[in-house]
Design an enzyme around this catalytic site. Structure first.
Site, short mmCIF file in Angstrom:
data_model
loop_
_atom_site.label_atom_id
_atom_site.label_comp_id
_atom_site.label_asym_id
_atom_site.label_seq_id
_atom_site.Cartn_x
_atom_site.Cartn_y
_atom_site.Cartn_z
N THR A 23 1.51 1.76 -12.09
CA THR A 23 1.96 1.14 -13.24
C THR A 23 1.02 -0.02 -13.53
OG1 THR A 23 3.78 0.33 -14.55
CG2 THR A 23 3.63 -0.47 -12.39
N ASN A 24 1.13 -0.68 -14.69
CA ASN A 24 0.55 -2.04 -15.16
C ASN A 24 1.53 -2.91 -15.15
OD1 ASN A 24 -1.94 -0.71 -15.33
ND2 ASN A 24 -2.05 -0.81 -17.64
N ARG A 25 1.23 -4.27 -14.90
CA ARG A 25 2.13 -5.32 -14.97
C ARG A 25 2.19 -5.51 -16.68
NH1 ARG A 25 0.06 -9.91 -11.06
NH2 ARG A 25 0.42 -8.54 -8.84
#
Length: 215
Positions: A23-25
């Site tokens: 995922t991305n933050r």
């Protein structure tokens, strides 16, 4: 009023196996704030959001997705729209062949083959009868923020880029404030640090002014 807006927000999650994902933050706070601001100005607003812990913005239709592929499909289903704001932190890659069962730790790291995810901003920026009047992308950068945003504006074919510094020092992810630079084909606007809600309101004002002038 009378316009349809679509905003993407939050991260995407790309499965490695049934338990793990890449995922991305992203808290989704900025994208949600933009959607709420557009709705308050009278736009029929749809929010296409990856997984977040946020309450749904009042007056906004929410389409929940998990992966980048799902997000693009949901966006296409909402077309045609007048305004698109791509504020989501979409993962650039996904695992080509996610494991069907949980991968067990055995002393050797798994060899994961990655493949590129669809480019949602570039896809929505393509010319054609369904292209929105205004396509706005976000550039989350850790260095050379404005220069990278200018390059992204040209590469993606969108109308504006909202660039922000997401380096550790900027403390943007999960924070209540943001510092953005609006990059378009006429130049650069450097906005002061302010709450993400205030940025959403000012961006909605800028969008409204643009549509009133160019329609």
């Amino acid at each position: 009023t009378g316009r349809k807006a679509m905003v993407t927000s939050g991260p995407t999650q790309e499965p490695l196996d049934p338990v793990r994902y890449m995922t991305n933050r992203s808290s989704g706070r900025q994208g949600h704030a933009i959607a709420m601001a557009l709705a308050k100005k009278g736009a029929n607003t749809v929010l296409v959001s990856g997984p977040t812990n946020l309450t749904d913005p009042e007056g906004v239709i929410v389409r929940r997705v998990t992966s980048a592929v799902e997000m693009l499909a949901a966006c296409k289903q909402e077309l045609p729209v007048d305004i698109v704001v791509c504020a989501a932190a979409v993962s650039d890659w996904r695992v080509a062949d996610p494991a069907a069962e949980k991968m067990k730790k055995n002393g050797t790291a798994p060899n994961l083959e990655l493949t590129e995810n669809p480019d949602i901003l570039a896809t929505l920026s393509q010319s054609g009868p369904k292209r929105p009047c205004l396509v706005i992308g976000f550039a989350a950068e850790t260095s050379s923020v404005v220069d990278n945003a200018m390059e992204k504006l040209s590469k993606k074919g969108c109308d504006w880029i909202v660039a922000n510094d997401v380096s550790v020092a900027a403390n943007t992810f999960g924070g209540m404030e943001n510092t953005v630079h609006i990059v378009d084909h006429n130049g650069i606007e450097n906005w002061p640090t302010m709450s993400k809600e205030s940025i959403g309101q000012l961006l909605a004002d800028r969008i409204s002014d643009y549509l009133n002038t160019n329609s």
